[in-house]
Design a protein around this motif. Structure first.
Motif, PDB file in Angstrom:
ATOM      1  N   TYR A 349      51.350 -11.082  72.483  1.00 25.10           N
ATOM      2  CA  TYR A 349      50.940  -9.810  73.095  1.00 25.10           C
ATOM      3  C   TYR A 349      50.112 -10.037  74.364  1.00 25.10           C
ATOM      4  N   GLN A 350      49.317 -11.106  74.392  1.00 32.22           N
ATOM      5  CA  GLN A 350      48.559 -11.423  75.604  1.00 32.22           C
ATOM      6  C   GLN A 350      49.489 -11.783  76.754  1.00 32.22           C
ATOM      7  N   THR A 351      50.637 -12.374  76.407  1.00 31.35           N
ATOM      8  CA  THR A 351      51.601 -12.793  77.433  1.00 31.35           C
ATOM      9  C   THR A 351      52.509 -11.646  77.863  1.00 31.35           C
ATOM     10  N   LYS A 353      52.732  -7.676  77.093  1.00 29.27           N
ATOM     11  CA  LYS A 353      52.139  -6.497  76.443  1.00 29.27           C
ATOM     12  C   LYS A 353      53.176  -5.366  76.318  1.00 29.27           C
ATOM     13  N   THR A 354      54.099  -5.521  75.365  1.00 29.23           N
ATOM     14  CA  THR A 354      55.105  -4.496  75.109  1.00 29.23           C
ATOM     15  C   THR A 354      54.724  -3.715  73.843  1.00 29.23           C
ATOM     16  N   LYS A 355      55.319  -2.550  73.683  1.00 30.59           N
ATOM     17  CA  LYS A 355      55.061  -1.723  72.486  1.00 30.59           C
ATOM     18  C   LYS A 355      55.506  -2.466  71.230  1.00 30.59           C
ATOM     19  N   GLU A 356      56.634  -3.134  71.331  1.00 32.12           N
ATOM     20  CA  GLU A 356      57.168  -3.866  70.176  1.00 32.12           C
ATOM     21  C   GLU A 356      56.196  -4.961  69.729  1.00 32.12           C
ATOM     22  N   HIS A 357      55.683  -5.721  70.701  1.00 30.85           N
ATOM     23  CA  HIS A 357      54.753  -6.805  70.367  1.00 30.85           C
ATOM     24  C   HIS A 357      53.431  -6.253  69.832  1.00 30.85           C
TER      25      HIS A 357
END
Length: 483
Positions: A349-351, A353-357
């Motif tokens: 998520y840090q790399t 930042k998508t809704k899925e992640h």
């Protein structure tokens, strides 16, 4: 008409004669002086043009070649400069500056041994260049040893030092570029190789390095094209030959493994990916993908620990490989290693930042939170999908097993432990037998809200020691009679 024709013949015969030697020398000196003026202004292209005119007028003058050699050196055209410097000393072996320039050209081109032979003179400048040439020889020796040891950083360091004295040496640049590629510094390696190819588009070594960078960046088809081109220029180029063979083998094995996976033949896919991993341990990016692919196969085969190990290999090779982190995180989830799963999803998520992640991270955090509470299903020994009847039966069995009256003759320590387990069994049944509480528990909500945490000092009500009846009762009005 005949008279006119005769006149033309006479005119032609008595026209301007060629300049004599003295006039040619004066003209040549004039061109040289103009060349010197442009050289002083650092307009080396114009200086070159006038020195060339001087040479054309007087091709036997050593100093003209020496001056043009100096100009070519300033233009970075050391190979041409070497030719002029050599011609100058052929014309006048006592021309000291000619020898010095020849030595400097040899050194600039990386021919340090030849430079040493030309620079062994008495004057101070030649002595300094002689020291520089010996330093280059030493850097070459160290680099050769370190390359064999695969200490590529040290080789790059040595080549950088050598190139300070030999800026036009393609051999040093190629070795540096190859080591940069081995270190994963592909843009730098590509830049060095491209600079050489701009000057010499047929340089097989530079073509090989370009291909090597593409190969290590997992652009295998393009890499093969460069290797093939290098082999056209130099059919005996051993490194290009080996790299081309490895690239083709890797591509074929990987594609065969992908095909087997798509067809559901996981065992064959595993074998093919394993074979591919043995082809070239230096190809980090391709091998990272192969490890991840094999990890996916292992997860399909329910070999989750092996899948985690493969994905770990993948991220060690390429710590930016998001797909490997996601695959490993899912395996951690499947094996209830929630802290590890949270760490991987946080990295993802840090790399990206998508809704899925974000949702994947949230789910892992919830499972981690749930895992830190008492596992009521485990306490009762039932599956999370157990029916109401299964939960009741499990409760009866566990409550009988841990009821304090059954352990009245045991040591104080055992009695205390069994009483604790009996309370936990009652607490678990209280939550899992109540649909509302069970739903809150399964969703990870805090059970102490609205008085739903049934833990604490409630054991006496369930028939723990101190209850008034020998026939102790538990939640749901189940009674246990002991003889």
């Amino acid at each position: 008409m005949a008279a006119a024709a005769e006149c033309d013949v006479v005119m032609a015969a008595t026209g301007p004669e060629l300049l004599d030697d003295e006039e040619a020398k004066r003209e040549a000196e004039s061109f040289k002086e103009q060349g010197n003026a442009y050289y002083a202004k650092k307009d080396y292209n114009e200086a070159y043009n006038y020195y060339t005119k001087a040479i054309d007028m007087c091709p036997k003058n050593a100093s003209y070649y020496g001056n043009r050699a100096a100009t070519l050196m300033m233009l970075g055209r050391f190979r041409e400069a070497l030719g002029d410097a050599q011609q100058s000393v052929r014309l006048d072996d006592s021309f000291v500056r000619g020898h010095l320039r020849e030595g400097k050209c040899h050194l600039s081109l990386g021919n340090a041994m030849a430079a040493c032979r030309k620079l062994d003179h008495k004057n101070a400048q030649a002595q300094q260049e002689f020291k520089n040439a010996n330093a280059v020889i030493e850097y070459e020796k160290i680099a050769e040893t370190d390359f064999e040891k695969r200490d590529f950083r040290k080789v790059v360091f040595c080549m950088d030092r050598a190139l300070e004295f030999a800026p036009a040496c393609h051999r040093f640049k190629i070795l540096k570029a190859e080591c940069l590629a081995m270190l994963g510094r592909y843009p730098e390696a590509q830049s060095v190789a491209s600079d050489i190819l701009r000057m010499d588009s047929t340089n097989a070594d530079a073509l090989y390095v370009r291909g090597l960078c593409l190969y290590y960046e997992d652009c295998i088809e393009k890499a093969v094209q460069f290797f093939v081109q290098a082999l056209r220029m130099a059919p005996d180029h051993e490194k290009a030959c080996i790299a081309c063979r490895n690239a083709k083998a890797l591509k074929a094995k990987k594609e065969d493994g992908n095909k087997a996976f798509k067809e559901g033949n996981y065992k064959l896919a595993y074998e093919l990916y394993t074979e591919a991993l043995g082809i070239d341990p230096n190809n980090i990016k391709t091998n990272a993908k192969l490890y991840c692919n094999r990890g996916t196969v292992n997860s399909k085969l329910r070999k989750l620990d092996d899948a985690i190990e493969d994905c770990t290999h993948a991220v060690k090779l390429d710590d930016t490989y998001i797909k490997a982190y996601l695959r490993r995180a899912q395996c951690y989830m499947d094996t209830e290693q929630y802290e590890e799963a949270v760490r991987d999803y946080e990295k993802v998520y840090q790399t990206e930042k998508t809704k899925e992640h974000k949702q994947l991270l949230k789910n892992a955090q919830l499972e981690l939170k749930k895992s830190k509470r008492k596992d009521y299903y485990k306490i009762l020994g039932v599956d999370k999908n157990a029916s109401e009847d299964e939960i009741k039966k499990a409760y009866r069995k566990r409550a009988l097993m841990h009821h304090p009256d059954r352990h009245s003759g045991a040591s104080a320590e055992v009695q205390k432990e069994e009483e604790k387990k009996f309370k936990e069994v009652g607490e678990a049944f209280t939550i899992l037998s109540d649909p509302k509480k069970k739903t809150r528990y399964d969703s990870g909500q805090d059970l102490d809200e609205e008085g739903m945490n049934m833990g604490g000092e409630s054991g006496a009500a369930w028939g723990s020691p101190g209850s008034s009846s020998p026939a102790a009762s538990g939640p749901g009005n189940f009674f246990f009679q002991f003889g």
